[in-house]
Design a protein around this motif. Structure first.
Motif, PDB file in Angstrom:
ATOM      1  N   GLU A 171      29.765  36.923  42.581  1.00  0.00           N
ATOM      2  CA  GLU A 171      29.718  35.764  43.073  1.00  0.00           C
ATOM      3  C   GLU A 171      31.099  35.375  43.341  1.00  0.00           C
ATOM      4  OE1 GLU A 171      27.419  33.426  40.706  1.00  0.00           O
ATOM      5  OE2 GLU A 171      25.687  34.430  40.877  1.00  0.00           O
ATOM      6  N   ILE A 172      32.198  36.063  43.724  1.00  0.00           N
ATOM      7  CA  ILE A 172      33.461  35.626  43.539  1.00  0.00           C
ATOM      8  C   ILE A 172      33.810  34.992  45.037  1.00  0.00           C
ATOM      9  CG2 ILE A 172      35.924  36.285  43.832  1.00  0.00           C
ATOM     10  CD1 ILE A 172      35.238  38.377  42.045  1.00  0.00           C
ATOM     11  N   PRO A 173      34.145  33.708  45.320  1.00  0.00           N
ATOM     12  CA  PRO A 173      34.494  33.103  46.352  1.00  0.00           C
ATOM     13  C   PRO A 173      35.344  33.827  47.125  1.00  0.00           C
ATOM     14  CG  PRO A 173      34.893  31.522  44.404  1.00  0.00           C
ATOM     15  CD  PRO A 173      34.717  32.844  44.019  1.00  0.00           C
ATOM     16  N   SER A 174      35.423  33.806  48.491  1.00  0.00           N
ATOM     17  CA  SER A 174      36.111  34.748  49.255  1.00  0.00           C
ATOM     18  C   SER A 174      37.686  34.162  49.558  1.00  0.00           C
ATOM     19  CB  SER A 174      35.619  34.780  50.664  1.00  0.00           C
ATOM     20  OG  SER A 174      35.574  33.261  51.354  1.00  0.00           O
ATOM     21  N   ASP A 175      37.973  32.918  49.079  1.00  0.00           N
ATOM     22  CA  ASP A 175      39.193  32.539  49.104  1.00  0.00           C
ATOM     23  C   ASP A 175      39.840  32.496  47.773  1.00  0.00           C
ATOM     24  OD1 ASP A 175      37.612  30.481  47.860  1.00  0.00           O
ATOM     25  OD2 ASP A 175      38.336  28.712  49.125  1.00  0.00           O
ATOM     26  N   LEU A 176      39.294  33.262  46.833  1.00  0.00           N
ATOM     27  CA  LEU A 176      39.818  33.279  45.337  1.00  0.00           C
ATOM     28  C   LEU A 176      41.044  34.383  45.444  1.00  0.00           C
ATOM     29  CD1 LEU A 176      38.720  32.871  41.908  1.00  0.00           C
ATOM     30  CD2 LEU A 176      39.591  35.308  42.516  1.00  0.00           C
ATOM     31  N   LEU A 177      42.177  33.853  45.221  1.00  0.00           N
ATOM     32  CA  LEU A 177      43.439  34.797  45.253  1.00  0.00           C
ATOM     33  C   LEU A 177      43.815  35.027  43.793  1.00  0.00           C
ATOM     34  CD1 LEU A 177      45.807  33.395  48.126  1.00  0.00           C
ATOM     35  CD2 LEU A 177      44.527  35.645  47.886  1.00  0.00           C
ATOM     36  N   VAL A 178      43.465  36.239  43.253  1.00  0.00           N
ATOM     37  CA  VAL A 178      44.016  36.727  42.039  1.00  0.00           C
ATOM     38  C   VAL A 178      45.336  36.381  41.469  1.00  0.00           C
ATOM     39  CG1 VAL A 178      44.001  38.573  40.352  1.00  0.00           C
ATOM     40  CG2 VAL A 178      42.041  38.552  41.983  1.00  0.00           C
ATOM     41  N   GLY A 234      25.362  53.890  30.491  1.00  0.00           N
ATOM     42  CA  GLY A 234      26.774  54.403  30.453  1.00  0.00           C
ATOM     43  C   GLY A 234      27.703  54.003  31.368  1.00  0.00           C
ATOM     44  N   ALA A 235      27.424  53.012  32.046  1.00  0.00           N
ATOM     45  CA  ALA A 235      28.297  52.436  33.276  1.00  0.00           C
ATOM     46  C   ALA A 235      28.515  51.068  33.222  1.00  0.00           C
ATOM     47  CB  ALA A 235      27.775  53.148  34.434  1.00  0.00           C
ATOM     48  N   HIS A 236      29.600  50.481  33.681  1.00  0.00           N
ATOM     49  CA  HIS A 236      29.787  49.085  34.003  1.00  0.00           C
ATOM     50  C   HIS A 236      29.477  48.671  35.304  1.00  0.00           C
ATOM     51  CE1 HIS A 236      32.934  50.733  31.057  1.00  0.00           C
ATOM     52  NE2 HIS A 236      32.624  49.424  30.305  1.00  0.00           N
ATOM     53  N   GLN A 237      29.248  47.246  35.453  1.00  0.00           N
ATOM     54  CA  GLN A 237      28.895  46.829  36.872  1.00  0.00           C
ATOM     55  C   GLN A 237      30.053  47.131  37.841  1.00  0.00           C
ATOM     56  OE1 GLN A 237      28.949  44.763  33.951  1.00  0.00           O
ATOM     57  NE2 GLN A 237      26.858  44.569  33.869  1.00  0.00           N
ATOM     58  N   PRO A 238      29.102  47.716  39.096  1.00  0.00           N
ATOM     59  CA  PRO A 238      29.829  48.137  40.285  1.00  0.00           C
ATOM     60  C   PRO A 238      30.879  46.991  40.807  1.00  0.00           C
ATOM     61  CG  PRO A 238      27.674  49.042  40.574  1.00  0.00           C
ATOM     62  CD  PRO A 238      27.612  47.942  39.260  1.00  0.00           C
ATOM     63  N   ALA A 239      30.228  45.890  40.723  1.00  0.00           N
ATOM     64  CA  ALA A 239      31.276  44.707  41.016  1.00  0.00           C
ATOM     65  C   ALA A 239      32.419  44.552  40.494  1.00  0.00           C
ATOM     66  CB  ALA A 239      30.476  43.358  41.037  1.00  0.00           C
ATOM     67  N   ILE A 240      32.560  44.879  39.233  1.00  0.00           N
ATOM     68  CA  ILE A 240      33.543  44.993  38.249  1.00  0.00           C
ATOM     69  C   ILE A 240      34.507  46.088  38.609  1.00  0.00           C
ATOM     70  CG2 ILE A 240      34.442  45.155  35.932  1.00  0.00           C
ATOM     71  CD1 ILE A 240      33.717  42.223  36.500  1.00  0.00           C
ATOM     72  N   ARG A 241      33.932  47.229  38.833  1.00  0.00           N
ATOM     73  CA  ARG A 241      34.958  48.340  39.319  1.00  0.00           C
ATOM     74  C   ARG A 241      35.504  48.106  40.600  1.00  0.00           C
ATOM     75  NH1 ARG A 241      31.121  51.916  37.480  1.00  0.00           N
ATOM     76  NH2 ARG A 241      30.185  52.426  39.591  1.00  0.00           N
ATOM     77  N   GLU A 242      34.736  47.293  41.400  1.00  0.00           N
ATOM     78  CA  GLU A 242      35.339  47.196  42.834  1.00  0.00           C
ATOM     79  C   GLU A 242      36.460  45.936  42.826  1.00  0.00           C
ATOM     80  OE1 GLU A 242      35.376  48.442  45.483  1.00  0.00           O
ATOM     81  OE2 GLU A 242      36.271  46.784  46.722  1.00  0.00           O
ATOM     82  N   PHE A 243      36.130  44.952  41.654  1.00  0.00           N
ATOM     83  CA  PHE A 243      37.169  44.018  41.649  1.00  0.00           C
ATOM     84  C   PHE A 243      38.448  44.504  41.080  1.00  0.00           C
ATOM     85  CE2 PHE A 243      39.150  41.171  38.759  1.00  0.00           C
ATOM     86  CZ  PHE A 243      39.555  40.133  39.599  1.00  0.00           C
ATOM     87  N   VAL A 244      38.488  45.400  40.038  1.00  0.00           N
ATOM     88  CA  VAL A 244      39.666  46.318  39.677  1.00  0.00           C
ATOM     89  C   VAL A 244      40.171  46.810  40.607  1.00  0.00           C
ATOM     90  CG1 VAL A 244      40.367  47.390  37.751  1.00  0.00           C
ATOM     91  CG2 VAL A 244      38.894  45.742  37.315  1.00  0.00           C
ATOM     92  N   ARG A 245      39.312  47.737  41.105  1.00  0.00           N
ATOM     93  CA  ARG A 245      39.993  48.642  42.292  1.00  0.00           C
ATOM     94  C   ARG A 245      40.848  47.970  43.230  1.00  0.00           C
ATOM     95  NH1 ARG A 245      35.490  52.602  42.343  1.00  0.00           N
ATOM     96  NH2 ARG A 245      35.912  54.131  41.010  1.00  0.00           N
ATOM     97  N   SER A 246      40.185  46.944  43.580  1.00  0.00           N
ATOM     98  CA  SER A 246      40.910  46.215  45.133  1.00  0.00           C
ATOM     99  C   SER A 246      41.916  45.304  44.419  1.00  0.00           C
ATOM    100  CB  SER A 246      39.548  45.648  45.865  1.00  0.00           C
ATOM    101  OG  SER A 246      39.068  44.527  44.933  1.00  0.00           O
ATOM    102  N   THR A 254      39.280  53.379  37.472  1.00  0.00           N
ATOM    103  CA  THR A 254      40.179  52.438  38.099  1.00  0.00           C
ATOM    104  C   THR A 254      41.663  52.538  38.143  1.00  0.00           C
ATOM    105  OG1 THR A 254      40.242  50.949  36.168  1.00  0.00           O
ATOM    106  CG2 THR A 254      38.260  50.929  37.459  1.00  0.00           C
ATOM    107  N   ASP A 255      42.603  53.291  37.154  1.00  0.00           N
ATOM    108  CA  ASP A 255      43.463  53.689  36.885  1.00  0.00           C
ATOM    109  C   ASP A 255      44.326  52.002  36.727  1.00  0.00           C
ATOM    110  OD1 ASP A 255      46.116  55.130  36.958  1.00  0.00           O
ATOM    111  OD2 ASP A 255      46.589  54.528  38.884  1.00  0.00           O
ATOM    112  N   TRP A 256      43.805  51.616  35.818  1.00  0.00           N
ATOM    113  CA  TRP A 256      44.341  50.121  35.342  1.00  0.00           C
ATOM    114  C   TRP A 256      44.321  49.992  33.857  1.00  0.00           C
ATOM    115  CZ3 TRP A 256      40.684  45.988  33.452  1.00  0.00           C
ATOM    116  CH2 TRP A 256      41.458  44.770  33.051  1.00  0.00           C
ATOM    117  N   TYR A 257      45.449  49.744  33.291  1.00  0.00           N
ATOM    118  CA  TYR A 257      45.711  49.660  31.938  1.00  0.00           C
ATOM    119  C   TYR A 257      46.137  48.244  31.298  1.00  0.00           C
ATOM    120  CZ  TYR A 257      44.991  54.498  32.952  1.00  0.00           C
ATOM    121  OH  TYR A 257      44.458  55.658  33.245  1.00  0.00           O
TER     122      TYR A 257
END
Ligand code: FMN
Length: 197
Positions: free
Chosen positions: A40-47, A62-74, A113-116
């Motif tokens: 439910e991330i607001p569209s105007d939220l800027l990380v 065995g997997a995490h929420q797809p929305a979290i993977r997507e959040f980290v990737r993007s 995600t290539d995020w450390y």
């Protein structure tokens, strides 16, 4: 003080509760905290508007929420430029024997995600039989028997919580101290407790 974003994914609400406890600990130290469910991330939220970001997810099959993977990737580039932390909630973390498996879930997520992140927290989750439908309840009893065979509570059909809240608060305090060091600020809560010693 610093501004923190806590972004989490959750199935039956345990990771949301962990995120809330983390947010409370950060707020008590004088920080501004925004907590968002990844679905439910607001569209105007800027990380990039935040000084630091914590990302949390639970493990389901065995997997995490797809929305979290997507959040980290993007947001990978901006996350890499800031102090960050990842926390994971799973049944595997509820036992000694499951810890290696819990760490493997994290490794897979970070490689994928290539995020450390700078800090990682692994917490035991909960069995919420009262929230599962028939099939999920059956499956969870099997997973619980396999994952936490040494725990007799796993055989109970009532809800069981394995989260160690002291560990959750210690993790949040450690992340806060790390970020405060990076920002060059001292939490008023910490200075007060040091003064009273
Ligand atoms: C359908 C389902 C599958 C699960 N699969 C796993 C798993 O593969 N490994 C594990 O360690 N925990 C597993 N769990 C346990 C969850 O990680 C645990 O219940 C956690 O508290 C869920 O947090 P949430 O309510 O925020 O989603 C599973 C839970 C459910 C409901």
């Amino acid at each position: 003080m610093g501004s923190f974003l806590v972004c989490y994914g959750t199935g039956e609400g345990q990771t949301a509760t962990v995120a809330t406890r983390i947010a409370e600990t950060l707020t008590e130290r004088g920080h501004d905290v925004t907590s968002e469910n990844a679905d439910e991330i607001p569209s105007d939220l800027l990380v990039d508007d935040f000084d630091a970001v914590l990302v949390g997810a639970s493990v389901h099959r065995g997997a995490h929420q797809p929305a979290i993977r997507e959040f980290v990737r993007s947001n990978r580039d901006v996350l890499t430029s800031k102090p960050t932390a990842f926390f994971q909630v799973s049944l595997s973390s509820a036992t000694e024997t499951g810890r290696a498996q819990a760490a493997e879930y994290v490794d897979m997520f970070l490689e994928d995600t290539d995020w450390y992140p700078d800090r990682i927290g692994l917490f035991g989750g909960a069995l919420r039989y009262s929230k599962y439908g028939f099939l999920k309840r059956l499956m969870m009893k099997q997973i619980a028997r396999r994952t936490i065979s040494e725990m007799s509570e796993a055989d109970a059909s009532g809800d069981v919580e394995f989260t160690d809240w002291v560990e959750v608060e210690a993790f949040a305090a450690d992340v806060a101290a790390f970020v405060e060091g990076r920002l060059g600020v001292t939490s008023p809560a910490v200075s007060e407790s040091e003064l009273s010693e």
